[in-house]
Design a protein around this motif. Structure first.
Motif, PDB file in Angstrom:
ATOM      1  N   ASN A  34      39.492  38.040  46.869  1.00 39.07           N
ATOM      2  CA  ASN A  34      39.990  39.397  46.606  1.00 39.07           C
ATOM      3  C   ASN A  34      41.433  39.399  46.089  1.00 39.07           C
ATOM      4  OD1 ASN A  34      39.725  42.207  46.547  1.00 39.07           O
ATOM      5  ND2 ASN A  34      40.620  42.443  48.588  1.00 39.07           N
ATOM      6  N   ARG A  35      41.821  38.352  45.390  1.00 35.02           N
ATOM      7  CA  ARG A  35      43.197  38.303  44.903  1.00 35.02           C
ATOM      8  C   ARG A  35      43.363  39.110  43.619  1.00 35.02           C
ATOM      9  NH1 ARG A  35      44.368  34.791  40.637  1.00 35.02           N
ATOM     10  NH2 ARG A  35      42.712  33.330  40.052  1.00 35.02           N
ATOM     11  N   THR A  36      44.596  39.487  43.323  1.00 33.85           N
ATOM     12  CA  THR A  36      44.925  40.254  42.138  1.00 33.85           C
ATOM     13  C   THR A  36      45.203  39.311  40.968  1.00 33.85           C
ATOM     14  OG1 THR A  36      45.873  42.038  43.468  1.00 33.85           O
ATOM     15  CG2 THR A  36      46.509  41.945  41.138  1.00 33.85           C
TER      16      THR A  36
ATOM     17  N   LYS B  58      41.377  43.408  40.169  1.00 33.74           N
ATOM     18  CA  LYS B  58      41.176  43.067  41.584  1.00 33.74           C
ATOM     19  C   LYS B  58      39.764  43.502  41.965  1.00 33.74           C
ATOM     20  CE  LYS B  58      43.259  43.778  46.191  1.00 33.74           C
ATOM     21  NZ  LYS B  58      43.727  42.398  46.423  1.00 33.74           N
TER      22      LYS B  58
ATOM     23  N   ALA C 235      40.098  47.945  39.492  1.00 33.66           N
ATOM     24  CA  ALA C 235      39.683  47.388  40.781  1.00 33.66           C
ATOM     25  C   ALA C 235      38.282  47.871  41.125  1.00 33.66           C
ATOM     26  CB  ALA C 235      40.660  47.794  41.882  1.00 33.66           C
TER      27      ALA C 235
END
Length: 274
Positions: A172-174, A138, A116
């Protein structure tokens, strides 16, 4: 002077393969000043050992639940001047990334967990990015009011394309491992978390058996293709293939086709005298 801290990175050398393990697993290998300095020192060591002939492949991997969750926000909120600290840490990580991208050996990153924020760029610096069932990406920046660093916006766009990079970063999605493999963020992917060491060993053993100069030149050509005019790139390709064709390894590689045997390169691990 940058130095590797054993509290942040653990280094192991096995044959011609050097493995650096991010060992701040209790906080997802969050990046603070000490980890940033350690990454620069490790990158410098990779290049020095490669030039000295002691290293054929460099691996960066993690322990704990995250490959790297990006900046250690607790660290940044504890300093007197967060902007200055962000500038120092990002600048140091960027220095390490520049060194690794241009290193004359393949860089393999092993993303066994979440990458991330700045960890995305650190993961994608790998010439080969190995994934596991636990792999997730992410971008994270818009969720905390910041913008990408560590090359994440560049690497991500090069690998998945402009539209998907914008969508992934802005929302901002995984991204899970299946999508990551499908879009070219990772590959190969281990079929189990327990089997990831076997996948790493297979990849690094294959790379170590190849011609060092062939790998270095090929990496350089592919990396530079992103910013080079086609006609100029064709000239560079012609120069390099003719140059390598005059080397012992180039001659060996061509010869084996008629002799119907595997090549034995002079500068590869386990090479035999001919």
């Amino acid at each position: 002077m940058h130095a590797v801290s054993d509290e942040r990175i653990r280094i192991r050398q096995r044959g011609a393969v050097m493995t650096a393990t991010l060992c701040r697993g209790d906080v997802g290998n969050g990046i603070d000043r000490l980890l940033a300095d350690s990454l620069v020192a490790w990158a410098d060591r990779v290049v020095a050992d490669a030039k000295a002939g002691r290293l054929r492949v460099a691996v960066l991997r993690n322990e704990g639940f995250g490959f790297c969750v990006g900046g250690d926000l607790v660290h940044f909120t504890s300093v007197a001047n967060m902007a200055a600290e962000l500038n120092y840490v990002a600048g140091s990580i960027h220095e390490a990334i520049k060194i690794l991208v241009t290193a004359p050996v393949p860089i393999v990153t092993v993303v066994d967990g979440v990458a991330a924020g700045g960890g995305v760029g650190l993961a994608l610096v790998g010439d080969i990015v190995i994934g596991s069932p636990a792999t997730k990406f992410k971008m994270a920046y818009t969720g905390v009011g910041l913008s990408p660093d560590c090359g994440g916006s560049w690497f991500l766009t090069q690998r998945v394309g402009l539209g998907r990079a914008l969508e992934m970063t802005l929302t901002n999605r995984t991204v899970g491992v299946d999508e990551a493999e499908r879009t070219g963020l990772v590959g190969p992917v281990s079929d189990s978390n327990a089997g990831i060491d076997q996948t790493v060993d297979q990849v690094t053993a294959l790379l170590a058996s190849m011609s060092r100069e062939s790998l270095a030149t090929t990496k350089r050509l592919i990396r530079s293709s992103m910013t080079t005019d086609l006609f100029a790139h064709l000239d560079v390709e012609a120069h390099n293939i003719s140059r390598l064709g005059a080397t012992p390894d180039g001659l060996e590689g061509v010869r084996v086709f008629s002799e119907k045997r595997p090549p034995v390169f002079e500068d590869s691990v386990g090479a035999e005298r001919r």
